[in-house]
Design a protein around this motif. Structure first.
Motif, short mmCIF file in Angstrom:
data_model
loop_
_atom_site.label_atom_id
_atom_site.label_comp_id
_atom_site.label_asym_id
_atom_site.label_seq_id
_atom_site.Cartn_x
_atom_site.Cartn_y
_atom_site.Cartn_z
N ALA A 61 32.61 -72.16 18.51
CA ALA A 61 33.77 -72.58 19.31
C ALA A 61 34.25 -71.46 20.22
O ALA A 61 34.68 -71.70 21.36
N LEU A 62 34.17 -70.22 19.76
CA LEU A 62 34.54 -69.08 20.60
C LEU A 62 33.62 -68.99 21.81
O LEU A 62 34.06 -68.72 22.94
N VAL A 81 34.90 -60.09 19.03
CA VAL A 81 35.31 -61.27 19.79
C VAL A 81 36.39 -62.07 19.08
O VAL A 81 37.40 -62.46 19.69
N PHE A 82 36.22 -62.35 17.79
CA PHE A 82 37.22 -63.13 17.06
C PHE A 82 38.57 -62.40 17.01
O PHE A 82 39.62 -63.01 17.29
N PRO A 83 38.60 -61.10 16.66
CA PRO A 83 39.89 -60.40 16.70
C PRO A 83 40.52 -60.41 18.10
O PRO A 83 41.74 -60.52 18.23
N TYR A 84 39.68 -60.32 19.14
CA TYR A 84 40.21 -60.35 20.51
C TYR A 84 40.88 -61.70 20.79
O TYR A 84 41.94 -61.77 21.41
N PRO A 114 31.55 -65.33 12.51
CA PRO A 114 31.85 -65.79 13.87
C PRO A 114 31.16 -64.94 14.94
O PRO A 114 30.69 -65.47 15.96
N GLY A 115 31.10 -63.62 14.72
CA GLY A 115 30.43 -62.75 15.68
C GLY A 115 28.95 -63.07 15.80
O GLY A 115 28.39 -63.07 16.90
N LYS A 116 28.33 -63.39 14.68
CA LYS A 116 26.91 -63.73 14.67
C LYS A 116 26.67 -65.04 15.40
O LYS A 116 25.73 -65.17 16.20
N GLN A 136 32.60 -58.56 24.82
CA GLN A 136 31.44 -59.42 24.69
C GLN A 136 30.23 -58.64 24.18
O GLN A 136 29.38 -59.19 23.46
N ALA A 137 30.14 -57.38 24.52
CA ALA A 137 29.02 -56.54 24.08
C ALA A 137 29.13 -56.17 22.61
O ALA A 137 28.16 -55.70 22.02
N LYS A 138 30.27 -56.39 22.01
CA LYS A 138 30.49 -56.06 20.60
C LYS A 138 30.92 -57.35 19.88
O LYS A 138 32.10 -57.63 19.72
#
Length: 506
Positions: free
Chosen positions: A291-292, A314-317, A63-65, A308-310
């Protein structure tokens, strides 16, 4: 974290540990510990193979990618059917009838002890790096959720995984993997549904915003150019083919599962089922990332700049701030399910390799023969089995702790999936090339195989260090280290053997 979420998470995590420990069997042998008594149904082994693929690297890294870039990394999944087919047709029957639970006994028979030690050492390095990557990703959501110290989370999680891996062996790991696999799929589906149906203009807005992003199409699979210095479609596909052939063909995680299945038919089914299931599930994770992006782009909720910089955060947030009570705890449990299943697999397989490829041939075998000659003790075999079991359990503890140390060292990494894929490509060391040399009908000279490995290691070192140290010459993408390393090992070994044979004929 709400009390209900905390209860759900703790209940699941402790439940997995207790469930794994329930497989503890007094008087068990090392062989039963490492092969599960050849008693596991095919669908359970297949779910375990799938859960091994879907680690926290997939659950958070994918998801981060997709959030930060596009679906380029999904191309890796598209290469799996090729590896699964070869596994079911060739690798599974080969290993099921090899007589050894180790994936590397075959290499010793072909090329000598050095080949077995080389491949097993590469494997151990790869697994320790993998455990470190996954344990790091297990700590991220707990840091974001409750501000827990990531060092503490890594160490405590490692201890929990080590305990049930040591107690229950491969049988505990496989059954726990199957249950964890089901939970992680369910959690991901629920999360995607909430993301898409939270969009102001409905679910289709997710696709519209991601496809028309200012940075480019978020669903892009990468450029279809011949550039070998960046992560193009072709670089990812070739990397995926090689790494997945290596996974299915010479990775102890998979080979051990082939042995655990009840029958040859079950083992073949598990190889196909586990690999093919990963394709839609990995697409699910990438879709969560897209979707995120749309969710925060549409202004449904604010996203702090530091998050957003990491991208891996994002998904855990979102889980912390965008999910209802109860489901939040389930999603965190799902992430832990993904990570725990893969780490426990790596712990058990690495401990097996330490026993079968290092301790048995160099220490226990000699001791066993000596004891029999001196004492002719009828209980010697039983004592020997207890000693081997102790070695496996002690090795499980040591490997798990090394993984925790690597995880702590990775706390400063920006993209964990990039770091893991690079380390995997380097540490794999072209094992696949040596394996392919052993599989071809032409008898490869042992010296030729050794020279091939040396040449492959030089190539891998060059690709890995060229960009880092700004060495002169072409700088290739680090993902190609395993591709070119494998190719150089195979071609060098084959050509040297051919030239030696030709010189004898003249």
């Amino acid at each position: 974290m709400h009390l209900i979420d905390f209860i759900v998470f703790i209940a699941f995590t402790l439940g997995v540990v207790v469930f794994g420990c329930s497989f503890f069997k007094k008087g068990s042998s090392a062989d039963e510990f490492t092969s599960a008594g050849h008693s596991i149904p095919g669908w359970v082994v297949g779910m375990s193979i799938f859960a091994t693929y879907v680690s926290s690297i997939s659950y958070i890294g994918y998801p981060g990618k997709a959030f930060a870039a596009d679906w380029n990394a999904f191309v890796f999944s598209l290469s799996i059917p090729i590896a699964s087919y070869f596994a079911a047709k060739y690798f599974v029957p080969f290993y099921r009838h090899s007589g050894s639970v180790s994936a590397y006994t075959f290499l010793e028979e072909k090329f000598g002890a050095w080949a077995r030690l080389y491949a097993s050492a590469c494997y151990l390095l790869t697994q320790i790096a993998r455990m470190g990557s996954i344990l790091y990703l297990l700590a991220v959501p707990m840091y974001i959720l409750m501000g827990w110290d990531m060092h503490t989370v890594i160490i405590l999680t490692s201890i929990g995984i080590i305990i049930y891996s040591m107690m229950g062996g491969l049988k505990a790991v496989i059954w726990a993997d199957a249950i964890q696999g089901i939970i992680l799929i369910g959690g991901a589906v629920l999360c995607l549904g909430i993301l898409m149906f939270s969009m102001p203009e409905g679910p289709m807005q997710t696709f519209e915003l991601a496809a028309n992003s200012p940075e480019g199409n978020k669903f892009s699979l990468g450029a279809f150019t011949s550039d070998l210095t960046t992560s193009t479609f072709w670089v990812c596909l070739i990397y995926g083919i090689f790494i997945n052939l290596q996974n299915y063909g010479i990775d102890q995680n998979y080979v051990q599962r082939y042995h655990a299945a009840k029958t040859d038919k079950d083992a073949k089914f598990s190889a196909l089922f586990g690999g093919y299931l990963f394709i839609p599930v990995s697409a699910l994770f990438f879709l969560i990332g897209s979707a995120l992006y749309s969710y925060y782009q549409a202004g449904v909720a604010p996203l702090p700049a530091e998050i957003q910089a990491k991208p891996d955060y994002v998904f855990p947030y979102f889980i912390v701030n965008g999910l209802p009570v109860g489901l939040r705890g389930l999603l965190i449990a799902s992430i832990f399910a993904a990570g725990m299943s893969t780490v426990s697999t790596s712990v058990t397989s690495a401990a097996t390799i330490i026993l079968t490829d290092y301790v048995r041939p160099f220490f226990l075998k000699a001791r066993k023969v000596t004891d029999r000659l001196r004492h002719h003790d009828p209980e010697d075999h039983h004592k020997h089995q207890k000693l081997e079991l102790a070695v496996v359990r002690f090795s499980s503890f040591g490997v798990g702790m090394l993984g925790a140390c690597v995880a702590i060292a990775m706390l400063s990494v920006e993209s964990i999936i990039d770091a893991w894929w690079t380390l995997s490509s380097i540490f794999s060391g072209g094992m696949l090339g040596l394996f392919l040399l052993g599989c071809i009908p032409q008898k490869i000279n042992r010296l030729a195989a050794l020279l091939g490995c040396i040449a492959g290691i030089v190539v891998i070192a060059w690709i890995s260090l060229a960009s880092m140290w700004d060495l002169p010459g072409i700088h290739l993408h680090p993902y190609l280290a395993i591709v070119l390393g494998t190719t150089v090992i195979f071609l060098t070994g084959f050509l040297v053997t051919f030239l030696r044979f030709s010189s004898r004929l003249q």
